[in-house]
Design an enzyme around this catalytic site. Sequence first.
Site, short mmCIF file in Angstrom:
data_model
loop_
_atom_site.label_atom_id
_atom_site.label_comp_id
_atom_site.label_asym_id
_atom_site.label_seq_id
_atom_site.Cartn_x
_atom_site.Cartn_y
_atom_site.Cartn_z
N ASP A 52 -2.62 10.06 4.04
CA ASP A 52 -4.03 9.68 4.17
C ASP A 52 -4.76 10.66 5.08
OD1 ASP A 52 -6.47 8.45 4.26
OD2 ASP A 52 -5.80 6.68 5.39
N LYS A 99 0.85 -1.21 0.00
CA LYS A 99 0.00 0.00 0.00
C LYS A 99 0.88 1.25 0.00
CE LYS A 99 -3.37 2.53 2.88
NZ LYS A 99 -4.26 2.51 4.07
N ASP A 134 1.43 5.88 5.81
CA ASP A 134 0.45 5.02 5.15
C ASP A 134 1.00 4.40 3.85
OD1 ASP A 134 -1.98 3.85 5.57
OD2 ASP A 134 -3.12 5.37 4.48
N LYS A 181 -10.24 12.44 8.55
CA LYS A 181 -9.79 11.97 9.86
C LYS A 181 -9.75 13.13 10.84
CE LYS A 181 -6.66 8.30 8.24
NZ LYS A 181 -7.32 7.18 8.93
N GLU A 204 -9.53 3.68 1.94
CA GLU A 204 -9.00 3.85 0.59
C GLU A 204 -7.95 2.79 0.24
OE1 GLU A 204 -7.77 5.26 3.15
OE2 GLU A 204 -5.63 4.98 2.86
N ARG A 227 -7.82 -0.42 0.63
CA ARG A 227 -8.37 -1.59 -0.06
C ARG A 227 -8.76 -1.26 -1.51
NH1 ARG A 227 -12.87 -2.03 4.58
NH2 ARG A 227 -11.16 -1.02 5.69
N ASP A 257 -12.23 6.99 3.72
CA ASP A 257 -11.03 6.70 4.51
C ASP A 257 -10.64 5.22 4.40
OD1 ASP A 257 -8.89 7.21 6.12
OD2 ASP A 257 -10.04 7.36 7.99
#
Length: 480
Positions: free
Chosen positions: A255, A250, A273, A262, A334, A336, A332
Amino acid sequence: MEIRLVNGPLEQLEADALVALCAEGAKPGGIADPRISELFESGEFTGKAEEITILHAPNGMKAKRLVLAGTGAPPEFTSLKARNLSGEALRKLKSKGLRSVIFDAAALPDADWVAAIVEGAILADFEPDVHKTDPKKNEKHIDSFAVVGGSQAALDRGRILGEAQNAARALVNEPGNLLTPLKLAAAAQAMASQFGLKCDVLDQQRMGQLGMGSLLGVAMGSAQPPALIVIEYHPAHETGVKDHLALIGKGVTFDTGGISIKPADSMEKMKYDMAGGAAVIGAMQAIAQLKPAIAVTALIPAVENMPGSRALRPGDILQSLNGKTVEVLNTDAEGRLILIDAITYSQRLGCTHLVDAATLTGAIVVALGHLRIGAFTNNEQFLARVMSAATAEDERMWQLPTDEEYKEGLKSAFADLQNIGTRAGGSITAAMFLREFAGDTPWVHLDIAGTAWLDEAKPYLAKGPTGVCVRSFVRLAMDW
Ligand code: BES
Ligand code: ZN
Ligand code: ZN
């Protein structure tokens, strides 16, 4: 820091410090200084694990200091503990302003241990302060780390692994403004050209032509264009291995959560991230040098998750590369969304075994804390291979379930799937989502949200990125 091999009687070796290992209750042999006995007799030093004592001007030795490093009782001392002990000693000596260190590794059982000593020193030497401008920061650094005993091959292996992990850690430390998706791609390309690997970076246009709507959807809210980074390693000769490993990481360079934004508190940490992506790049750097018998392709979907004016909205529906549609209920979630397109693409490239590493869910921290990586699979045998590589590298994993019933929560009224389930079992539903795209291809998902970042420094490791998964990935490929 220069790493080298030295030989000769210990007394003759010159350095600011010579590190000698001491098992619990056993004085180190070959060193004549009577103060060692005194230290043991007074109980000031016992050889307990991780105990370190410094003796100045040891009798009959050229080294300026003798460092006694406790190993505990021999059965408890493993090559993994040796890695940390070497790191602890290095950080301690560095903090005192010493420049040259010799490590007596002559009594260690085999090359794995020597590699671990070198690796530990290199990991410990890493500092997360490259953006500090005070020239004084460089006053304390170790110039030379020499090892007595061991072979050049063991030294090289330790160095390659240590440097690969530090390369990953350096990428993770870079903040979102400096490390955008395209910068991450440039870093991967630079690594690939330095170590002789092929690197292909798919830009927005190519991803659009292919139909990677899920990955591209996440990128919409950011002014920074996305990239899918693909790095390939092929064995130089026919090895008879038909399998092809995909390492998928990833790569969300920052993020914010997107429109499902968030909270501000700790949001700065979300620069990590992309730790899965960085781990995969680091692993490829070592794989290029250690040359396993299996072909390995790394895939890093790289995006920034921002709430810009073109950003994904809750309720938006995206079509992924494999054709399935996804309703985005939370922007959020994201990770996946970008991973599924990378998974499908890895299958199109002919990969037969897929491992992904992702800082995927906060829920994995609730479940496993900061010690173990959450592991999920659709193939128990493949997971066993991944876990045994991880165990050998002291990167601890814990399997979580993937029963079909967990899929229920991902049903959407408007698309094939929705991108979140209920709050309960959040790491599992995230894994179930990925699993839908892995299909029957053996696949392991590693949720590293709890293990990729150290909030407090350890005696052997600076605060910040850990480089987790690099070692396991390299060993998995080497053991194939
Ligand atoms: N990058 C985060 C996961 C994360 C959280 C990593 C904390 C490291 C520390 C991920 O993209 C995310 O935000 N996941 C959501 C999923 C939720 C919306 C279903 C989460 O964990 O809250
Ligand atoms: Zn997120
Ligand atoms: Zn994320």
